[in-house]
Design a protein around this motif. Sequence first.
Motif, PDB file in Angstrom:
ATOM      1  N   VAL A 190     107.357-141.646 -51.909  1.00 52.58           N
ATOM      2  CA  VAL A 190     108.369-140.981 -51.102  1.00 52.58           C
ATOM      3  C   VAL A 190     108.114-141.313 -49.628  1.00 52.58           C
ATOM      4  O   VAL A 190     107.037-141.050 -49.109  1.00 52.58           O
ATOM      5  N   TRP A 191     109.147-141.894 -48.971  1.00 49.61           N
ATOM      6  CA  TRP A 191     109.066-142.163 -47.539  1.00 49.61           C
ATOM      7  C   TRP A 191     109.818-141.038 -46.831  1.00 49.61           C
ATOM      8  O   TRP A 191     111.010-140.810 -47.091  1.00 49.61           O
ATOM      9  N   LEU A 192     109.138-140.332 -45.922  1.00 48.21           N
ATOM     10  CA  LEU A 192     109.716-139.174 -45.253  1.00 48.21           C
ATOM     11  C   LEU A 192     110.104-139.530 -43.824  1.00 48.21           C
ATOM     12  O   LEU A 192     109.294-140.092 -43.080  1.00 48.21           O
ATOM     13  N   ASN A 193     111.315-139.172 -43.439  1.00 47.96           N
ATOM     14  CA  ASN A 193     111.795-139.417 -42.087  1.00 47.96           C
ATOM     15  C   ASN A 193     111.341-138.285 -41.159  1.00 47.96           C
ATOM     16  O   ASN A 193     110.760-137.287 -41.603  1.00 47.96           O
ATOM     17  N   SER A 194     111.643-138.429 -39.866  1.00 52.14           N
ATOM     18  CA  SER A 194     111.270-137.418 -38.886  1.00 52.14           C
ATOM     19  C   SER A 194     111.895-136.064 -39.223  1.00 52.14           C
ATOM     20  O   SER A 194     112.978-135.987 -39.798  1.00 52.14           O
ATOM     21  N   LEU A 195     111.189-134.999 -38.833  1.00 52.24           N
ATOM     22  CA  LEU A 195     111.660-133.630 -39.006  1.00 52.24           C
ATOM     23  C   LEU A 195     111.995-133.352 -40.475  1.00 52.24           C
ATOM     24  O   LEU A 195     113.077-132.877 -40.808  1.00 52.24           O
ATOM     25  N   THR A 196     111.047-133.663 -41.345  1.00 53.87           N
ATOM     26  CA  THR A 196     111.244-133.532 -42.794  1.00 53.87           C
ATOM     27  C   THR A 196     110.078-132.783 -43.418  1.00 53.87           C
ATOM     28  O   THR A 196     108.934-132.924 -42.983  1.00 53.87           O
ATOM     29  N   GLN A 197     110.374-131.982 -44.434  1.00 53.45           N
ATOM     30  CA  GLN A 197     109.350-131.274 -45.194  1.00 53.45           C
ATOM     31  C   GLN A 197     109.503-131.603 -46.674  1.00 53.45           C
ATOM     32  O   GLN A 197     110.622-131.641 -47.191  1.00 53.45           O
ATOM     33  N   LEU A 198     108.382-131.834 -47.326  1.00 54.80           N
ATOM     34  CA  LEU A 198     108.366-132.054 -48.778  1.00 54.80           C
ATOM     35  C   LEU A 198     107.315-131.138 -49.388  1.00 54.80           C
ATOM     36  O   LEU A 198     106.141-131.174 -48.996  1.00 54.80           O
ATOM     37  N   SER A 199     107.740-130.301 -50.343  1.00 60.86           N
ATOM     38  CA  SER A 199     106.816-129.440 -51.081  1.00 60.86           C
ATOM     39  C   SER A 199     106.673-129.991 -52.492  1.00 60.86           C
ATOM     40  O   SER A 199     107.666-130.340 -53.128  1.00 60.86           O
ATOM     41  N   TYR A 200     105.441-130.041 -52.994  1.00 58.24           N
ATOM     42  CA  TYR A 200     105.191-130.636 -54.298  1.00 58.24           C
ATOM     43  C   TYR A 200     103.923-130.045 -54.902  1.00 58.24           C
ATOM     44  O   TYR A 200     103.014-129.621 -54.183  1.00 58.24           O
ATOM     45  N   PRO A 201     103.830-129.998 -56.233  1.00 61.01           N
ATOM     46  CA  PRO A 201     102.606-129.522 -56.870  1.00 61.01           C
ATOM     47  C   PRO A 201     101.576-130.645 -56.947  1.00 61.01           C
ATOM     48  O   PRO A 201     101.930-131.817 -56.983  1.00 61.01           O
ATOM     49  N   THR A 202     100.317-130.284 -56.959  1.00 69.48           N
ATOM     50  CA  THR A 202      99.269-131.295 -57.120  1.00 69.48           C
ATOM     51  C   THR A 202      99.394-131.974 -58.472  1.00 69.48           C
ATOM     52  O   THR A 202      99.198-133.181 -58.591  1.00 69.48           O
ATOM     53  N   HIS A 203      99.738-131.194 -59.493  1.00 70.81           N
ATOM     54  CA  HIS A 203      99.957-131.743 -60.840  1.00 70.81           C
ATOM     55  C   HIS A 203     101.301-131.251 -61.354  1.00 70.81           C
ATOM     56  O   HIS A 203     101.589-130.053 -61.326  1.00 70.81           O
ATOM     57  N   PHE A 204     102.131-132.188 -61.831  1.00 70.58           N
ATOM     58  CA  PHE A 204     103.435-131.812 -62.389  1.00 70.58           C
ATOM     59  C   PHE A 204     103.268-131.169 -63.756  1.00 70.58           C
ATOM     60  O   PHE A 204     102.272-131.387 -64.458  1.00 70.58           O
ATOM     61  N   GLU A 205     104.286-130.406 -64.144  1.00 63.89           N
ATOM     62  CA  GLU A 205     104.262-129.755 -65.447  1.00 63.89           C
ATOM     63  C   GLU A 205     104.455-130.779 -66.558  1.00 63.89           C
ATOM     64  O   GLU A 205     104.849-131.914 -66.319  1.00 63.89           O
ATOM     65  N   ALA A 206     104.218-130.341 -67.796  1.00 62.87           N
ATOM     66  CA  ALA A 206     104.276-131.259 -68.934  1.00 62.87           C
ATOM     67  C   ALA A 206     105.695-131.698 -69.255  1.00 62.87           C
ATOM     68  O   ALA A 206     105.908-132.768 -69.842  1.00 62.87           O
ATOM     69  N   ASP A 207     106.703-130.887 -68.880  1.00 63.48           N
ATOM     70  CA  ASP A 207     108.082-131.194 -69.266  1.00 63.48           C
ATOM     71  C   ASP A 207     108.996-131.526 -68.089  1.00 63.48           C
ATOM     72  O   ASP A 207     110.167-131.842 -68.288  1.00 63.48           O
ATOM     73  N   GLN A 208     108.496-131.449 -66.850  1.00 66.01           N
ATOM     74  CA  GLN A 208     109.347-131.770 -65.713  1.00 66.01           C
ATOM     75  C   GLN A 208     108.504-132.056 -64.473  1.00 66.01           C
ATOM     76  O   GLN A 208     107.337-131.694 -64.399  1.00 66.01           O
ATOM     77  N   ARG A 209     109.148-132.722 -63.502  1.00 61.97           N
ATOM     78  CA  ARG A 209     108.543-132.980 -62.196  1.00 61.97           C
ATOM     79  C   ARG A 209     109.508-132.437 -61.150  1.00 61.97           C
ATOM     80  O   ARG A 209     110.680-132.823 -61.145  1.00 61.97           O
ATOM     81  N   GLN A 210     109.043-131.552 -60.289  1.00 59.96           N
ATOM     82  CA  GLN A 210     109.961-130.884 -59.372  1.00 59.96           C
ATOM     83  C   GLN A 210     109.373-130.818 -57.972  1.00 59.96           C
ATOM     84  O   GLN A 210     108.213-130.449 -57.789  1.00 59.96           O
ATOM     85  N   VAL A 211     110.212-131.170 -56.954  1.00 59.34           N
ATOM     86  CA  VAL A 211     109.799-131.082 -55.560  1.00 59.34           C
ATOM     87  C   VAL A 211     110.937-130.443 -54.769  1.00 59.34           C
ATOM     88  O   VAL A 211     112.073-130.346 -55.250  1.00 59.34           O
ATOM     89  N   THR A 212     110.637-130.027 -53.541  1.00 59.79           N
ATOM     90  CA  THR A 212     111.641-129.435 -52.658  1.00 59.79           C
ATOM     91  C   THR A 212     111.659-130.209 -51.349  1.00 59.79           C
ATOM     92  O   THR A 212     110.607-130.513 -50.777  1.00 59.79           O
ATOM     93  N   LEU A 213     112.867-130.532 -50.874  1.00 60.29           N
ATOM     94  CA  LEU A 213     113.022-131.360 -49.684  1.00 60.29           C
ATOM     95  C   LEU A 213     113.960-130.725 -48.676  1.00 60.29           C
ATOM     96  O   LEU A 213     115.008-130.199 -49.030  1.00 60.29           O
ATOM     97  N   THR A 214     113.573-130.781 -47.402  1.00 59.92           N
ATOM     98  CA  THR A 214     114.494-130.565 -46.298  1.00 59.92           C
ATOM     99  C   THR A 214     114.282-131.722 -45.329  1.00 59.92           C
ATOM    100  O   THR A 214     113.143-132.106 -45.062  1.00 59.92           O
TER     101      THR A 214
END
Length: 374
Positions: A190-214
């Motif tokens: 993931v390449w993040l631009n200026s004034l950006t936030q990315l929230s992510y778990p250290t380890h993804f769950e067994a059935d999905q991968r989920q992150v939050t972006l602004t």
Amino acid sequence: MKEQESSDQAKALLKKYLAGQCTAAEEQQVLRWFYTLDQSDKEQFQEELPANETPPHLASRINARLDAQLFDEPTPIKRLTWMRSKWMVAALMMAVSGFSFWLYQRMSSTAPTTMTLAAEIPSQSKTFHNDILPGGHYAKIITPTGKEQQLADPFVQQHNPATEIAGKNFRVDVPKAGTYMVILEDGTKVWLNSLTQLSYPTHFEADQRQVTLTGEAYFKVAKDASRPFRINANGTTIEVLGTTFNVNAYEKEVSTSLVEGSVKIVKEGKQTIIKPGEQATTLANDIQVKLSDLTKNTAWQREEFYFDGNNFNDITQQIARWYNVEFENIEAMKNSSTYKGSISRNSKLSEVLQILALATGRKFDINGRKVLVQ
């Protein structure tokens, strides 16, 4: 003896990287190393390059590996300029040929580098009161306990399993004048631009991968048919299995531009699937799909400002974020120009404003961190 063992390990790791055989953790070690070199290191590499290894041959091999690492499928996107610097090629050439214990130590280093982003400098022109340098690779990571750490290398911090908190997210914050590259646990880049936030778990769950972006980010999602990758962005959900796309979520309206693969966009019960070359924008009660101008929408990720001839308000917002400045009297600008082109984001602010002046017919001045439209 230990130095020789470390040297052999370093050489083996670099060879694995070039062959595309590194694990995600090993890849991060390599990335950590060659983004912490200083000028004296670069000069030392150049001096110690073995005579029997020709730079063109090794550079070609290394560039091919870097291309495969970042863009291993054909896309209309140009190569990242920061992955093409001469000193990186020299560093990798030296490492492959056997420069060693020091290398092994540097790959294990976690000390952040202090950086001044978009620093103010004296102007070389009477047109401007002062000038401002471009931004750079920088972010900070916030742990689930609230601890902050500065990160000046464009790859994600390696986490210590002993200190991780199960079920909690880390957050990477990229400020104005910054960009950052994150490699997630599954290998997604993931390449993040200026004034950006990315929230992510250290380890993804067994059935999905989920992150939050602004903010804005360019994703290259690792393929995993058993675990869909979901991005939550301002009330919009973007779901993929493995693909490449850009997401602009600075405002309530979220725009997704697809480079390759397929993407499902979901907003308040409505959903649509877009194809490569299309852009989906989620509005209050609708999802609009149109052809995407990928050259424009991914220009920031190629380290460029792109002038499309009809949206200078958007350009000034990009400039403001990258140089950490504020525009004054912006209403004086008109959007009637037909100028089209691009300029490197590695340029000084004065150089960008000179191009903008040609495009708009207006004059600009820089005074501190204010840009006055005259």
